[in-house]
Design an enzyme around this catalytic site. Structure first.
Site, mmCIF file in Angstrom:
data_model
loop_
_atom_site.group_PDB
_atom_site.id
_atom_site.type_symbol
_atom_site.label_atom_id
_atom_site.label_comp_id
_atom_site.label_asym_id
_atom_site.label_seq_id
_atom_site.Cartn_x
_atom_site.Cartn_y
_atom_site.Cartn_z
ATOM 1 N N THR C 11 0.825 -1.212 0.000
ATOM 2 C CA THR C 11 0.000 0.000 0.000
ATOM 3 C C THR C 11 0.860 1.263 0.000
ATOM 4 O O THR C 11 0.521 2.256 -0.639
ATOM 5 C CB THR C 11 -0.917 -0.014 1.241
ATOM 6 O OG1 THR C 11 -1.818 -1.114 1.103
ATOM 7 C CG2 THR C 11 -1.720 1.255 1.353
ATOM 8 N N SER C 53 1.082 -7.244 -1.511
ATOM 9 C CA SER C 53 1.647 -8.370 -0.759
ATOM 10 C C SER C 53 0.763 -9.618 -0.834
ATOM 11 O O SER C 53 1.216 -10.715 -0.529
ATOM 12 C CB SER C 53 1.911 -7.981 0.703
ATOM 13 O OG SER C 53 0.752 -8.036 1.480
ATOM 14 N N THR C 82 0.823 -4.892 4.114
ATOM 15 C CA THR C 82 0.555 -5.363 5.469
ATOM 16 C C THR C 82 -0.096 -6.746 5.507
ATOM 17 O O THR C 82 0.025 -7.450 6.508
ATOM 18 C CB THR C 82 -0.358 -4.363 6.217
ATOM 19 O OG1 THR C 82 -1.569 -4.199 5.477
ATOM 20 C CG2 THR C 82 0.323 -3.018 6.366
ATOM 21 N N ASP C 83 -0.757 -7.136 4.426
ATOM 22 C CA ASP C 83 -1.546 -8.373 4.485
ATOM 23 C C ASP C 83 -0.707 -9.616 4.740
ATOM 24 O O ASP C 83 -1.157 -10.532 5.414
ATOM 25 C CB ASP C 83 -2.357 -8.541 3.188
ATOM 26 C CG ASP C 83 -3.561 -7.618 3.154
ATOM 27 O OD1 ASP C 83 -4.250 -7.504 4.191
ATOM 28 O OD2 ASP C 83 -3.813 -7.000 2.104
#
Lengths: 164, 164, 164, 164
Positions: C11, C53, C82-83
């Protein structure tokens, strides 16, 4: 002078959903933009739809036309996605709303994303709506076009005369 | 349609000097603002002065009038500090430049400071300059005023008709 | 002190394509962010991938691990979606890179969108990378977690200890 | 882990007064910055002064020292103008507050002005405050310095070791 702003969604009002990573619509940014621009016009704001203009149906356009017709204000600005802005302008023009100046505008970058053209376009559209003779117009890129003398160039993202 | 933008400084173009902590002028932000607004008007940009409008002298005003007179474009936008904008408008109007539409605009917050009204005002002024009849105007707060029907309210920071 | 930043996308670096209305990756914003933060650390920046990700494969992770291993700098920051940040952290930890402090960080809102947490997280991650003992960590929300004591809460978008 | 943030003013929190054109202090932006950074640390925020650090007196410094002494939290961040940050750090160090990690930070550009280093520095300072051993430090430019190994270079605006 009193104006009416009809909000229909479009890139103007897209936001980033931080949980899903997708773009979505929540509330319109137009009131905040008017505050930021220290706008002192008397403005009534009405949300008609909150959608991407690629998803706009004939029914949606009929509702927009109806809101234009019923507007007590003779000057209107409509925020709209750029992809089908010309199509909606044509639908409004076809309704023959004599005595009204109706200006559609939008943005190439969402207002929430920091480097948007939205504030420039809103200032421009509100100004054109106050002084142009009655008719249906598109205000983008600092310019104004009659609804039937305008197309979106999908390569450049610009609005232009069909002959360009 | 071709327009000319005369830059004179004002809050519009103030920047923050990170070594001294003072506000100062460097280059104008107008070209960047036109890019951000995806402006496609043919615009000539000319810097006349780069000062706070409280420091503007009669000589500065004479130079601005002269640039207006010599402009081959009939539509002009002048970026200007708000404090003496009306005074400069009066000086231009006194020069009797027939056939020209001249719109002064400015900002309450510097463009560089993120929450500025400058982009809204620039979009507005460029639009008014294209469609208003010849004369000298001030475009602020989404509105336009004839030079002789306008004052800055120093309490609110707004421009208004003298009778308000 | 010299650090290395490995860029993998996420992101952090998403941008808005104004022609298609989709989010996409172009160049990393990390160099601009370091300039904005007036960062004076000696930093080598290396782009490993430029992807969401969720699309990161085992091969991508193997390349990240390899870049960590070959880094002459003992302190590394990795920008990452972040995932699957925790999954990549686990892969790096599994490689047993003794003597290196490796801090993964990311953002919930793209840096280009104006209201991003990216700059805060980058400042945080670079600082943790300088002073934490060797190991693999995640720096988000102003906090730091060991790779094996951390998960992303998908409801809130926060990183937390598994027992929270 | 619980931290305390002491706010003293400085460039960090300067705002632009749109009526006078001067810079001034109102409320601190630190709470908003923590929200933007999605900070999940338990943080107590306390405003000690709201002034330019050039105006900071010995009395002001004595109050800051006192607040550090009374803080139940062992980790503190102090936001402070950069011009006399080192002087305040020295005053705190002179008080001999054993067992506390105190990190001073600031900004070169006001947070409200859009292109500020403040968010980066706040993320950095909060991170250093969590992991550095007890002592008094300055965190600027992504780096940390012991209070007695640091000066502000007034030509460049950077913080550096005195021997640079």
């Amino acid at each position: 002078m009193r104006l009416r702003i009809l909000i229909t969604g479009g890139t103007f009002d897209k936001e980033y959903n931080e949980l899903t990573g997708a773009l979505f619509f929540r509330n319109s940014h137009v009131p905040e933009m008017l505050r930021l621009g220290r706008c002192r016009l008397e403005v009534d704001i009405e949300t008609v739809t909150m959608i991407d203009s690629l998803e706009m149906t004939d029914d949606d356009r009929a509702r927009i036309v109806e809101r234009c017709r019923r507007s007590p204000e003779a000057s209107l600005v409509i925020t709209h996605g750029t992809d089908t802005m010309v199509e909606t302008a044509r639908a409004i023009a076809g309704a023959g709303l004599a005595g009204k100046t109706i200006v559609l505008t939008g943005a190439m970058i969402p207002y929430a994303f920091g480097s948007s053209d939205g504030l420039f376009n809103l200032g421009s559209a509100l100004s054109f709506a106050q002084v142009l003779p009655s008719g249906v117009y598109i205000a983008m890129n600092g310019m104004h076009f009659r609804w039937d003398a305008c197309r979106k160039n999908r390569e450049s993202g610009h609005f232009e005369m069909p002959t360009e």
